[in-house]
Design an enzyme around this catalytic site. Sequence first.
Site, short mmCIF file in Angstrom:
data_model
loop_
_atom_site.label_atom_id
_atom_site.label_comp_id
_atom_site.label_asym_id
_atom_site.label_seq_id
_atom_site.Cartn_x
_atom_site.Cartn_y
_atom_site.Cartn_z
N LYS A 149 0.84 -1.21 0.00
CA LYS A 149 0.00 0.00 0.00
C LYS A 149 0.87 1.25 0.00
O LYS A 149 0.65 2.17 -0.79
CB LYS A 149 -0.89 0.00 1.25
N ASN A 150 1.86 1.28 0.89
CA ASN A 150 2.65 2.51 1.03
C ASN A 150 3.58 2.75 -0.15
O ASN A 150 4.08 3.87 -0.33
CB ASN A 150 3.44 2.49 2.34
N CYS A 173 -4.09 13.41 13.26
CA CYS A 173 -4.61 12.07 13.06
C CYS A 173 -4.37 11.29 14.33
O CYS A 173 -3.70 11.77 15.24
CB CYS A 173 -3.97 11.38 11.87
N ARG A 176 1.66 14.82 13.31
CA ARG A 176 2.13 14.57 11.95
C ARG A 176 2.10 15.81 11.05
O ARG A 176 1.30 15.89 10.12
CB ARG A 176 1.33 13.43 11.31
N ASP A 182 5.26 0.74 11.93
CA ASP A 182 4.01 0.14 11.48
C ASP A 182 3.86 -1.32 11.91
O ASP A 182 2.83 -1.95 11.62
CB ASP A 182 3.89 0.23 9.95
N ARG A 215 -8.51 -0.33 5.04
CA ARG A 215 -7.58 0.64 4.45
C ARG A 215 -6.27 -0.02 4.06
O ARG A 215 -5.58 0.46 3.15
CB ARG A 215 -7.27 1.76 5.45
C1 UD1 Z 1 4.86 6.92 6.23
C2 UD1 Z 1 3.94 5.74 6.13
C3 UD1 Z 1 3.44 5.33 7.51
C4 UD1 Z 1 4.62 5.10 8.44
C5 UD1 Z 1 5.57 6.29 8.43
C6 UD1 Z 1 6.85 6.03 9.22
C7 UD1 Z 1 2.92 6.00 3.95
C8 UD1 Z 1 1.70 6.31 3.16
N1 UD1 Z 1 2.82 6.09 5.27
O1 UD1 Z 1 4.10 8.00 6.77
O2 UD1 Z 1 2.67 4.14 7.37
O3 UD1 Z 1 4.14 4.89 9.75
O4 UD1 Z 1 5.96 6.60 7.09
O5 UD1 Z 1 7.51 4.91 8.75
O6 UD1 Z 1 3.95 5.64 3.40
N2 UD1 Z 1 7.32 14.67 10.36
C9 UD1 Z 1 7.51 16.00 10.63
N3 UD1 Z 1 7.36 16.90 9.61
C10 UD1 Z 1 7.03 16.51 8.34
C11 UD1 Z 1 6.86 15.14 8.05
C12 UD1 Z 1 7.01 14.24 9.09
O7 UD1 Z 1 7.80 16.38 11.77
O8 UD1 Z 1 6.92 17.38 7.45
C13 UD1 Z 1 7.47 13.67 11.45
C14 UD1 Z 1 6.19 12.87 11.69
O9 UD1 Z 1 5.31 13.56 12.56
C15 UD1 Z 1 6.74 11.61 12.31
C16 UD1 Z 1 8.09 11.43 11.58
O10 UD1 Z 1 8.41 12.70 11.04
O11 UD1 Z 1 6.98 11.81 13.68
C17 UD1 Z 1 8.06 10.41 10.46
O12 UD1 Z 1 7.00 10.70 9.60
P1 UD1 Z 1 7.02 10.32 8.05
O13 UD1 Z 1 8.18 9.42 7.78
O14 UD1 Z 1 6.89 11.57 7.26
O15 UD1 Z 1 5.69 9.48 7.90
P2 UD1 Z 1 4.67 9.48 6.69
O16 UD1 Z 1 5.38 9.67 5.41
O17 UD1 Z 1 3.52 10.37 7.02
#
Ligand code: UD1
Length: 432
Positions: free
Chosen positions: A22-23, A126, A131, A317, A409
């Site tokens: 999915k991701n 969320c 996030r 995850d 999902r």
């Molecule tokens: C993706 C995955 C999710 C997984 C996560 C971490 C998808 C669709 N989702 O989510 O299943 O749990 O990676 O492996 O691929 N952060 C910030 N600022 C930002 C972006 C992120 O502070 O602009 C923080 C987030 O709050 C979190 C950390 O960075 O604490 C990691 O988040 P991130 O790797 O971005 O997760 P996602 O891409 O949302």
Amino acid sequence: MDRIRIRGGNRLTGRLPISGSKNAALPLMATALLTDEPVTLTGVPRLADIRTMSALLGQHGVEIVDRSVQEPDEDRLGAVLELAAPKILSTTAPYDIVRKMRASVLVLGPLLARCGKAEVSLPGGCAIGTRPVDLHISGLEAMGAEVSIDQGYIHASVPAGRLKGARVVFPKVSVGATENLLMAAALADGETVLVNAAREPEIVDLGLCLQAMGARIEGLGTDTIHVQGVDRLSAARHPVIPDRIETGTYAMAAAIAGGDVLLQGARIDTLQAMVDILRRAGIAVTEEPDGFRVACAPGSVKGVDAMTEPYPGFPTDLQAQFMALMCTASGASMITETIFENRFMHVPELMRMGADITVHQSSVLVRGVESLTGAQVMATDLRASVSLVLAGLMARGETIVNRVYHLDRGYEELERKLSACGADIERIADDE
Ligand code: UD1
């Protein structure tokens, strides 16, 4: 609303086919925005999040055709999707779709790269933490975008007309921000260097698809990615990698239920941290030509510690599922969550099933108990929900998991896959 009913205690044996990731599929679908030629993806899992992404891309002007009927591929699950965006009809990603799925923000980079502007609703809070998307925004600003936040929307534009290559140093590893920047950089003017980039297999998969479309990328799978922007990208066909989180979930299901399951199509190389931990817990994991096998005698799991980290560390995850496994291990386990600040919502539900868990800030101490007992449970996110399914597989009596839409999902045919291996699990409609 549907529920899942599980009667615990059955061993799991047999072959369990793993779906496409999915991701990986979600950002791969967004690549269609980068070109006016078709991008064809095979092995796309049939999931609610994929339908949400299809709806979002559809209103941007991406025509999506399911070619699965013309091209049946018996070896692989999932759909063959052809995505083509000859014209972008709208550069706005509306709140109604974005609120359903945070990964919607992945259209921001591609829309900016192709159209020079984008308006994307802020994903908002969320269940698993605040996030933010600040890393996505600051990276695009470094490439020449002007960004403002107004009335809950990110308004981004490129005054120069085209994004410019830049050196982007991420202060924190982010999967989504790396993906957004990688897609944007593919069409930018000049070289972009992404430093402290995420190394997840889903990023590598995205990079391989972009390369097939004509992008010039080096350093995939490392923390420094170099992208030489090109003027245009073209058609490509790309197979989605197997889902490592689904794989890990079923590996733990096999262990919790004292089973012997071949995870068919799974890639062990994408789950090394988990495999090491399962082996330390006394679970046999063996590589096979077509995946890997997880075997475990009932009652033989030992308590071991785990800490979530960006790839190649233990995935956040899989934290909830691992906790379910540790609930009935012999001895204790310390589980530490370092990625998200609020990702223990499954704890009270597992405790209602008889687990002995103490939370201390970002760590939990799980003291293994003899067995769990079935209960009515529910969870507020996808992985927490599936951890309750795993707990139900070993619990005495009947477990009812509510809010099944979370499972839909991210898990393709969950009940069918588990019951084919011997689990007593079924979906019940609300009116039953
Ligand atoms: C993706 C995955 C999710 C997984 C996560 C971490 C998808 C669709 N989702 O989510 O299943 O749990 O990676 O492996 O691929 N952060 C910030 N600022 C930002 C972006 C992120 O502070 O602009 C923080 C987030 O709050 C979190 C950390 O960075 O604490 C990691 O988040 P991130 O790797 O971005 O997760 P996602 O891409 O949302």
